[in-house]
Design a protein around this motif. Structure first.
Motif, PDB file in Angstrom:
ATOM      1  N   ILE A   1       0.846  -1.193   0.000  1.00 22.09           N
ATOM      2  CA  ILE A   1       0.000   0.000   0.000  1.00 22.09           C
ATOM      3  C   ILE A   1       0.886   1.250   0.000  1.00 22.09           C
ATOM      4  CG2 ILE A   1      -1.793   1.241   1.271  1.00 22.09           C
ATOM      5  CD1 ILE A   1      -2.480  -1.520   2.572  1.00 22.09           C
ATOM      6  N   GLN A   2       0.675   2.107  -0.990  1.00 20.87           N
ATOM      7  CA  GLN A   2       1.400   3.378  -1.090  1.00 20.87           C
ATOM      8  C   GLN A   2       0.472   4.486  -0.580  1.00 20.87           C
ATOM      9  OE1 GLN A   2       4.537   2.946  -2.142  1.00 20.87           O
ATOM     10  NE2 GLN A   2       4.005   0.803  -2.503  1.00 20.87           N
ATOM     11  N   ILE A   3       0.915   5.211   0.449  1.00 25.98           N
ATOM     12  CA  ILE A   3       0.074   6.231   1.074  1.00 25.98           C
ATOM     13  C   ILE A   3       0.722   7.603   0.912  1.00 25.98           C
ATOM     14  CG2 ILE A   3      -0.995   6.958   3.245  1.00 25.98           C
ATOM     15  CD1 ILE A   3      -0.890   4.075   4.152  1.00 25.98           C
TER      16      ILE A   3
ATOM     17  N   ASN B   1     -11.532 -10.537  -4.724  1.00 28.02           N
ATOM     18  CA  ASN B   1     -10.247  -9.828  -4.661  1.00 28.02           C
ATOM     19  C   ASN B   1     -10.292  -8.396  -5.182  1.00 28.02           C
ATOM     20  OD1 ASN B   1      -9.183 -12.172  -3.566  1.00 28.02           O
ATOM     21  ND2 ASN B   1      -8.574 -12.944  -5.558  1.00 28.02           N
ATOM     22  N   HIS B   2     -11.450  -7.789  -5.214  1.00 26.19           N
ATOM     23  CA  HIS B   2     -11.543  -6.365  -5.526  1.00 26.19           C
ATOM     24  C   HIS B   2     -11.285  -5.591  -4.235  1.00 26.19           C
ATOM     25  CE1 HIS B   2     -13.886  -8.076  -8.902  1.00 26.19           C
ATOM     26  NE2 HIS B   2     -13.244  -7.129  -9.566  1.00 26.19           N
ATOM     27  N   TYR B   3     -10.956  -4.326  -4.374  1.00 27.29           N
ATOM     28  CA  TYR B   3     -10.695  -3.531  -3.175  1.00 27.29           C
ATOM     29  C   TYR B   3     -11.159  -2.101  -3.355  1.00 27.29           C
ATOM     30  CZ  TYR B   3      -6.662  -1.482  -5.555  1.00 27.29           C
ATOM     31  OH  TYR B   3      -5.857  -0.814  -6.438  1.00 27.29           O
ATOM     32  N   THR B   4     -11.362  -1.434  -2.213  1.00 26.29           N
ATOM     33  CA  THR B   4     -11.597   0.001  -2.178  1.00 26.29           C
ATOM     34  C   THR B   4     -10.584   0.583  -1.200  1.00 26.29           C
ATOM     35  OG1 THR B   4     -13.243  -0.188  -0.414  1.00 26.29           O
ATOM     36  CG2 THR B   4     -14.063  -0.204  -2.674  1.00 26.29           C
ATOM     37  N   ALA B   5     -10.263   1.858  -1.386  1.00 27.77           N
ATOM     38  CA  ALA B   5      -9.246   2.487  -0.537  1.00 27.77           C
ATOM     39  C   ALA B   5      -9.655   3.916  -0.208  1.00 27.77           C
ATOM     40  CB  ALA B   5      -7.896   2.476  -1.249  1.00 27.77           C
ATOM     41  N   SER B   6      -9.184   4.397   0.930  1.00 21.64           N
ATOM     42  CA  SER B   6      -9.459   5.776   1.323  1.00 21.64           C
ATOM     43  C   SER B   6      -8.640   6.729   0.455  1.00 21.64           C
ATOM     44  CB  SER B   6      -9.140   5.984   2.805  1.00 21.64           C
ATOM     45  OG  SER B   6      -7.758   5.803   3.037  1.00 21.64           O
TER      46      SER B   6
ATOM     47  N   THR C   1      -0.044  -2.283  -4.958  1.00 22.79           N
ATOM     48  CA  THR C   1       0.595  -3.198  -5.902  1.00 22.79           C
ATOM     49  C   THR C   1       0.758  -4.576  -5.258  1.00 22.79           C
ATOM     50  OG1 THR C   1       2.802  -2.526  -5.180  1.00 22.79           O
ATOM     51  CG2 THR C   1       1.849  -1.319  -7.036  1.00 22.79           C
ATOM     52  N   GLY C   2       1.071  -5.557  -6.067  1.00 21.73           N
ATOM     53  CA  GLY C   2       1.281  -6.903  -5.549  1.00 21.73           C
ATOM     54  C   GLY C   2      -0.025  -7.677  -5.462  1.00 21.73           C
TER      55      GLY C   2
END
Length: 154
Positions: free
Chosen positions: A49-51, A70-75, A82-83
């Motif tokens: 995770i790149q923040i 394996n889908h995702y959401t992020a703030s 990546t990965g």
């Protein structure tokens, strides 16, 4: 004088003994279930995770949620992920699994909240909450932990 002191001490001991006759009654309940260990065939992996830099060469607060398939959401503070990003797949031999309902403490003050993303596929998803300031551009942090999942019934 000594006689009055001893008499007073005896009177205090007698009065405190007299007050110690209170009782309390309560019931005890429990339910016993047979549980089985579950062998998971994949781990819950949030990738790398790149923040965003919060202006002090460290990260701002962020969260990432892995959802079904394996889908995702992020703030908004998450720039990229990546990965490998995978939900945990934990097929029970019998019955159904029950997930912890409280957030789970991982390393570096990161918390994980679990969720079921697919009962038919036995997928366990979740959200990690990353506190502000745990990593910097010169010192990335690994997040890890272990979760126990048990199954109930047939």
């Amino acid at each position: 004088m000594r006689k009055y002191f001893l008499l007073g001490a005896v009177a205090l001991m007698i009065s405190s003994t007299a007050n110690a006759s209170n009782q309390a009654t309560f019931n005890v309940y429990s339910e016993v279930n047979v549980v089985s260990e579950v062998e998971c065939i994949s781990d819950l992996n949030f990738g790398k995770i790149q923040i965003k830099d919060n202006g002090e060469n460290t990260n701002g607060e962020a969260s990432v949620t892995i959802t079904y398939d394996n889908h995702y959401t992020a703030s908004e503070n998450v720039v990229a992920i990546t990965g490998d990003i995978t939900s945990a797949k934990c097929p029970p031999s019998t019955g159904y699994w029950v997930l912890p309902t409280e957030p789970i403490q991982l390393s570096n003050d990161v918390t994980l909240t679990l969720a079921t993303c697919s009962i038919s596929q036995f997928e366990i998803c979740g959200t990690i909450n990353i506190p502000e300031g745990i990593a910097s551009s010169t010192s990335p942090k690994s997040i890890f932990g272990t979760v126990t999942v048990t199954t109930f019934g047939n």
